[in-house]
Structures are given as C-alpha cells and as structure tokens.
Design an enzyme around this catalytic site. Structure first.
Site, short mmCIF file in Angstrom:
data_model
loop_
_atom_site.label_atom_id
_atom_site.label_comp_id
_atom_site.label_asym_id
_atom_site.label_seq_id
_atom_site.Cartn_x
_atom_site.Cartn_y
_atom_site.Cartn_z
CD GLU A 270 -1.17 -7.03 1.12
OE1 GLU A 270 -0.54 -8.10 1.02
OE2 GLU A 270 -1.91 -6.60 0.22
CG MET A 368 2.35 -3.07 4.01
SD MET A 368 1.82 -4.19 5.32
CE MET A 368 0.79 -3.12 6.29
CB THR A 411 7.68 -5.61 1.27
OG1 THR A 411 8.76 -6.52 1.44
CG2 THR A 411 7.98 -4.68 0.13
CB CYS A 412 4.25 -5.83 5.72
SG CYS A 412 5.37 -4.79 6.67
CB ILE A 413 3.95 -9.24 0.62
CG1 ILE A 413 5.36 -9.83 0.61
CG2 ILE A 413 3.91 -7.95 -0.15
CD1 ILE A 413 5.81 -10.28 -0.73
#
Length: 599
Positions: A270, A368, A411-413
């Site tokens: 992201e 995500m 999470t895909c931060i």
C-alpha cells in the site's frame, strides 16, 4: 493569540511577549500576552525575535505599562512601573521529556491526613494561593495508629500487589539448524524438510492465488533480490491447551517470509514497498523481523491481477502460505528436538497495583488493511476472525493469548511501520507490562481503525466505554503506521483523558508522520521512528515498538499515574530528546538509520 487563564500557570517561567499592540497605562494580564506554545513557529517564520533582556510572565503580571508597545514585542523592565520579585524554583534536575520541574510555591501550606478503607492513608497538602497542592495515597504502616481499623488495613496492605497466577503458558523453543526442500515434509535432527508439492497443493486454498514458489535463504546468502515483504511469520503449534495456556512449541532459527505480486508484476503493498536486496530491506533483530542468524523460508505468491488492493487478494496469499506452515506444524507436534529455552508466560493479577491495559490499534480499513484474531493455531489463519468483519470493535485478549500468537497480521501498510505476525507473538510492550511487578495488567485490547470518520468515532466510543467498565488507572495506546489511523488514535487518547485515566500514546510520527490532529490529553507521546530523516522508509520492521520504546512508554505511564508532569515535546522531532530519556532509564542510545546505506 493570547494565553488563556487556564494555561497561565504552565508558562510562568516563559518569556513575556505582547500578543497585540498595548497602550500606556495598561495593567498586564493573561489576555495581553502571547501563547508561548506558538513561539517556535513564530521564530521560524521570522515574526518574533526573543530578547536576552526580556522578562518572564511571572515577572510582569499586574505591572502597568509606561509607554505604548507594539505586538510581538518582548517586555523589558524599562516598559514597566515595577517588576515582580520571583522566588527561585527548587528543581529536580533531569534531562529530556520525561520529568517536569517541581515548583516551590511561596504560599502557606496545610496538611490533612485521613485513613481510607482501602488500606491506604490519604494525605492532602494544600496551598493558599494559586497552586492546587498535592494529594497522595500511601500504604498504612503497622504502628502508625492505635485504631483497630488501622491494623486491619495494614494487614490487607500486605496482600496488595501480591502476584496471583491465573494461567500459565509454556513456550518450548526448539532448535532448527537447516531447512531443505524434498519429497516429504518432516522434522528430524534439527532439520526441516518441506515437500515441494505443497506449493501446488496450497493453491487449492484460494483460487485468487495463481502461483506459489518456495525457496530457502540462509543467513549468509541474503544479498538476493526479493519482492515486497508482506509478512514474517514464526512456526509454532499447540501441543497442550488452547491459545494462551498449556504448551506451545516454537521453532527457533527459522521463519516464513511471505512476498507477493499480482499477475502483472504489481507489488502487493500500500504505502511503499520493500522489494530489493533482502539484506537491505529487513531490520534484522527487530520484533517483527527475522533475526540475524535465522533461516528464511520464502513463500512467494502471485495473485490474480488487480486483486492486490482488495481484501480477498492478499488474504489468499496468507491462506495458501498457512497451508504449508500447517503441514510443518503437524510434524512439530510429534517432534522432540533440542529445547534451547523454555519461556514461561503467566497471566497474573496484582491486586492493589495500578490497573492498566495496552491498546493495540490495528488496521481495519478494508482492502489489505486487516488482521486475523484468535486462530486455532499460533500465528495461523484457520479458526480466526478478521477484525474488519467484527466491525473493528474493541476485542480484549489476555497477555498470554497475544504472546501465544493470537494475531496474524494481514496488513500491507508501509514497510517500516508494519507490525508483522512475528511482532505480535513477541510484542515488547506486552512482555514489559506483563512482567512489571508494579502494575496490574488487565489485558490487551485490539481495536481496528475503520476508514470512515463516523465509524472511527463510533468504535472509539465503544473503547471509551470499555475503559470505564474496567475501572482503569492507566492506558498505553499504540498504532502501527500513520496518517488516517492517527485520527482514531488521538480519539482513543481522548476517550481515556475525558475519564481522567492517565494515557500514553506510542506511534511513528517523526517528520513525515506528524499528527494531523491532537487534543489536550495527548501530552505523553513516545516516538518509534529510527529513520535518520524522519520518514517511512522501505526497510521492513524498522520503526516499530522495540524493547527501548516499550521501556520509555511504561516509565512514562508510571510518571503520569504518579502525577509527575511530562515536559512538552519539542515542536519538531528531535532524536536527542529520545536519547535523553534513554539515558534516564539506563537504555542504549537510539541509533538512527540511513536507509540509503543500510545493510
């Protein structure tokens, strides 16, 4: 903007500056003076220059102006009919942002002592003038009085803080020396063999995952290209009991690393991605990452095109990897290898100690941004629920459940601030709070961060109600990432503050992630950043909660609960403040990282 009467006391020692033009004969009060909290910005903008001859606010209050003076002018003695005499402070000299000065008031003092019914003596020290005084509850000492109730209270006091173990979790860390790909999955003599056919069989878990590839990366072979790192996951399994109790086996010296792209080669990420040479893209040794000597099993997923920014796409990659991990878990259940250490984790209560909780704000904005809570196996997928599907409402876990892998990160931060699955199973704040004999850790609250503001406020209000029902004495609130989720992060702090619960916030802010909103309760903030420029960099797991961050946050909370005023942070991020606090606690310096030269 003039200073308010409410905040006047905090700034008595600050320079006295007129906020607006004032004419001869004006008697100086709070409404005539500029707010010192704005000085730094005004100086940077060239609007204000301080004078070495300028007086302080406490020196000028009530004085009469002898001539006309323009706005933003430092007040000097020649402008006034008199200068107030100021008694010097008695201060406790401390560096950094942790402990505020202790002021010596000129007012008379009175002391009132009463015996409470909770085994404490209540002492109230009041002052006749502007200061509110000090209120303390101290333990009753045997012999302090002759009344029967005092002796009874003293007997009860002996039990306050006594450790009561509710449940015990034993984590057996088993040594792994090598990993191979072969024709059958097994663990023997410290060597894991993974059936190569599992990569194809795992695709049956989710049709959005089009391809899986496995390879093994040894510690001395990390200078190889990798796609963006989605997660780092330990291999652990239950052999007795449920999550948070009984016995769990954990493999030491090896981790799974999930990477991913879609069919068009677009990285599954992201805010920033971590593709590149592996030795340059992971902060080895941080809680969420592989350690220096870990063998990495890389599971690379290719998911359906355009599905990377949807909830099902990244989740498919996690599900398929977990299929492979589960095959190893089944072998681990029956493997009696070398136990390098046994980690005994206890859920305890310490009655009479300050009741505290840790709040972990986790991602819950859809796409995500999600997590799996309470799966059947440690760090697994099956049997768990996604916090987005649960409405992001607060979910309270025991410390042992968190330490036993009850959170699987989806999470895909941004890479640097992402708390990966391995982070949660060895979260430093959980470990620090749970082991602190001076605190009573009630639990760990996981609360999702919704996307819509109305939902953020609704969820935060539910958290506030939970705070109130738990009758808390202190709260630590953390959040991964920054920006959108800082809105609810600050609202959570407000929910504690309005209930008079001392609260400490922990987040990446630095330069790039400065808070876009704030409130009067956000006075004790702990910084996670270790990037030299203060930015979210592309090194996975770089700027997250570490043991040093946890130690500062726990001490900050203790200071807040004790009524010690925390000094305001500087307007701009300054790592020297962090290291001054580290020095106070006997911690090593926080060394900043240059992402361009990191290896």
């Amino acid at each position: 903007m003039s200073i308010t009467v409410e905040t006047l006391e905090k700034h008595l020692k600050d320079p006295a500056i007129f906020c607006c033009r004032r004419e001869k004969g004006q008697v100086i009060g709070a409404a005539d003076l500029e707010d010192p909290g704005l000085f730094e910005d005004m100086i940077d903008a060239g609007l204000l220059t301080l004078s070495p001859d300028g007086l302080t606010i406490e020196e000028v209050l009530g004085s009469t102006l002898l001539e006309d003076v323009e706005a933003l002018t430092p007040i000097k003695k020649e402008y006034l009919d008199k200068i107030n005499e100021v008694q010097k402070d008695i201060t406790e000299e401390k560096q950094g942002n942790v402990v505020e000065e202790v002021k010596d008031a000129k007012s008379s003092v009175y002391t009132q002592t009463t015996h409470g019914g909770n085994g404490m003596i209540h002492i109230e020290i009041g002052k006749a003038e502007k200061f509110e005084g000090l209120k303390l509850d101290v333990p009753v000492v045997v012999g302090a009085g002759n009344a029967p109730e005092v002796a009874e209270a003293a007997e009860k006091e002996e039990k306050l803080g006594e450790k009561k173990v509710i449940r015990t979790l034993t984590k057996k860390h088993i040594k792994i020396t090598d990993v191979k790909l072969g024709d059958k999955t097994s663990i023997k003599d410290g060597v894991i063999t993974i059936d190569k056919k599992l990569a194809k069989a795992a695709l049956g878990e989710d049709e959005l995952c089009k391809k899986l590839e496995l390879d093994v990366i040894y510690p001395d072979k990390r200078h190889i290209y990798t796609e963006t790192i989605m997660d780092v996951c330990p291999i652990a399994t239950k052999v007795e009991g449920k999550l948070g109790e009984g016995v769990t086996k954990v493999l030491d010296g090896v981790v799974f690393m999930l990477t991913g792209v879609d069919e068009d080669g677009v990285q599954v990420h992201e805010f920033g991605s971590s593709e590149g040479f592996l030795d340059e893209k992971t902060f080895y040794g941080h809680p969420g990452c592989a350690d220096e000597n870990d063998i990495i099993i890389r599971c690379h997923a290719t998911i359906e095109r355009l599905s990377g920014m949807t909830r099902p796409g990244p989740f498919a990659a996690h599900k398929c990897q977990d299929f492979i991990v589960q095959a190893i878990r089944e072998e681990l259940k029956h493997y009696d290898g070398e136990v390098v250490r046994e980690e005994i984790c206890e859920d305890v209560r310490r009655s009479g100690n300050p009741r505290v909780v840790l709040v972990k704000e986790i991602m819950g904005q859809g796409a995500m941004h999600d997590n799996v809570i309470c799966p059947t196996e440690p760090c697994g997928i099956i049997g768990g629920q996604k916090n987005v599907d649960c409405g992001n409402v607060p979910i309270i876990l025991t410390p042992n459940q968190v330490r036993d892998g009850s959170i699987h990160a989806l999470t895909c931060i941004g890479p640097a601030t992402k708390e990966m699955t391995r982070h949660y199973i060895r979260e430093p704040l959980v470990e620090g709070l749970a082991e602190d004999a001076e605190l009573d850790l009630i639990g760990v609250i996981c609360v999702g961060s919704p996307q819509v503001n109305d939902e953020k406020l609704w969820v935060s209000e539910r958290l506030g109600s939970l705070f109130e029902s738990l009758d808390l004495d202190g709260v630590v609130i953390t959040t991964e990432g920054f920006g959108n989720n800082h809105i609810d992060f600050i609202e959570h702090i407000d929910q504690a503050g309005v209930r008079d619960i001392p609260v400490v916030g922990v987040s990446f802010c630095a330069y790039q992630g400065q808070l876009v909103v704030g409130n009067k309760y956000a006075t004790a903030m702990v910084e996670e950043n270790i990037d030299k420029g203060g930015f979210e960099n592309d090194i996975a797991g770089c700027s997250c909660v570490t043991p040093s961050v946890a130690a500062r946050a726990i001490q900050m909370l203790k200071n807040k609960m004790a009524g010690v005023e925390v000094k305001p942070a500087e307007k701009k991020w300054n790592n020297d403040v962090i290291n001054a606090n580290n020095k106070l606690l006997g911690l090593p310096e926080t060394v900043l990282v240059d992402s361009k030269t990191y290896h």
